[in-house]
Design a protein around this motif. Structure first.
Motif, PDB file in Angstrom:
ATOM      1  N   LYS A 179       0.839  -1.193   0.000  1.00 24.98           N
ATOM      2  CA  LYS A 179       0.000   0.000   0.000  1.00 24.98           C
ATOM      3  C   LYS A 179       0.877   1.247   0.000  1.00 24.98           C
ATOM      4  N   LEU A 180       0.331   2.315  -0.526  1.00 22.45           N
ATOM      5  CA  LEU A 180       1.069   3.573  -0.557  1.00 22.45           C
ATOM      6  C   LEU A 180       0.922   4.279   0.777  1.00 22.45           C
ATOM      7  N   TYR A 181       2.025   4.778   1.279  1.00 21.67           N
ATOM      8  CA  TYR A 181       2.014   5.503   2.536  1.00 21.67           C
ATOM      9  C   TYR A 181       1.879   6.991   2.263  1.00 21.67           C
ATOM     10  N   ASP A 182       1.183   7.679   3.137  1.00 17.77           N
ATOM     11  CA  ASP A 182       1.095   9.125   3.062  1.00 17.77           C
ATOM     12  C   ASP A 182       2.490   9.681   3.315  1.00 17.77           C
ATOM     13  N   ALA A 183       2.893  10.645   2.514  1.00 18.15           N
ATOM     14  CA  ALA A 183       4.247  11.212   2.640  1.00 18.15           C
ATOM     15  C   ALA A 183       4.489  11.782   4.030  1.00 18.15           C
ATOM     16  N   LYS A 184       3.446  12.276   4.674  1.00 20.48           N
ATOM     17  CA  LYS A 184       3.597  12.905   5.986  1.00 20.48           C
ATOM     18  C   LYS A 184       3.744  11.900   7.121  1.00 20.48           C
ATOM     19  N   LYS A 185       3.617  10.624   6.790  1.00 26.36           N
ATOM     20  CA  LYS A 185       3.740   9.602   7.833  1.00 26.36           C
ATOM     21  C   LYS A 185       5.169   9.526   8.363  1.00 26.36           C
ATOM     22  N   PHE A 186       6.142   9.866   7.510  1.00 28.07           N
ATOM     23  CA  PHE A 186       7.546   9.824   7.898  1.00 28.07           C
ATOM     24  C   PHE A 186       8.176  11.187   7.644  1.00 28.07           C
ATOM     25  N   THR A 187       9.269  11.454   8.338  1.00 29.38           N
ATOM     26  CA  THR A 187      10.019  12.692   8.103  1.00 29.38           C
ATOM     27  C   THR A 187      10.919  12.490   6.884  1.00 29.38           C
ATOM     28  N   GLU A 188      11.512  13.594   6.432  1.00 26.08           N
ATOM     29  CA  GLU A 188      12.411  13.500   5.279  1.00 26.08           C
ATOM     30  C   GLU A 188      13.597  12.582   5.587  1.00 26.08           C
ATOM     31  N   GLN A 189      14.103  12.649   6.808  1.00 21.49           N
ATOM     32  CA  GLN A 189      15.224  11.794   7.199  1.00 21.49           C
ATOM     33  C   GLN A 189      14.817  10.319   7.260  1.00 21.49           C
ATOM     34  N   GLU A 190      13.574  10.055   7.637  1.00 19.07           N
ATOM     35  CA  GLU A 190      13.091   8.674   7.691  1.00 19.07           C
ATOM     36  C   GLU A 190      12.839   8.117   6.288  1.00 19.07           C
ATOM     37  N   TRP A 191      12.444   8.993   5.353  1.00 22.70           N
ATOM     38  CA  TRP A 191      12.166   8.552   3.989  1.00 22.70           C
ATOM     39  C   TRP A 191      13.428   8.117   3.263  1.00 22.70           C
TER      40      TRP A 191
END
Length: 102
Positions: free
Chosen positions: A61-73
């Motif tokens: 499934k696609l995750y909402d971009a806001k679920k993780f921070t830029e560093q986590e992505w």
């Protein structure tokens, strides 16, 4: 006997449909406290969005971009690049799209 069942079924359906409409109208009157950030997608961001939706959704499934921070992505995308067999240009487009949504 059949007519009683049909009448009872119709009455239940009428009550359920009326209750659903009432809940839907009250939900729309709840004030929204969080403002939505509108991002105009450039052709590059649109390409990143398409790659994200088509490449990533094949496996999960696609995750909402806001679920993780830029560093986590960053490590997530690096790990998924290998599995999705994406080149660096495609990965940069996906990364730019996700960053734009944060």
């Amino acid at each position: 006997m059949k007519s009683k069942i049909l009448i009872l079924t119709a009455a239940v359906l009428l009550l359920v449909s009326c209750g659903t409409q009432k809940n839907a109208s009250t939900a729309s009157t709840v004030p929204v406290t969080e403002t939505a950030k509108t991002v105009v997608l450039t052709p590059e961001l649109e390409e990143g969005k398409n790659l994200y939706e088509n490449s990533c959704a094949r496996c999960h499934k696609l995750y909402d971009a806001k679920k993780f921070t830029e560093q986590e992505w960053k490590p997530i995308l690096a790990r998924m690049q290998k599995k999705a067999k994406l080149d660096d240009t495609q990965m940069a487009s996906i990364s730019n799209y996700i960053t734009s949504q944060l």
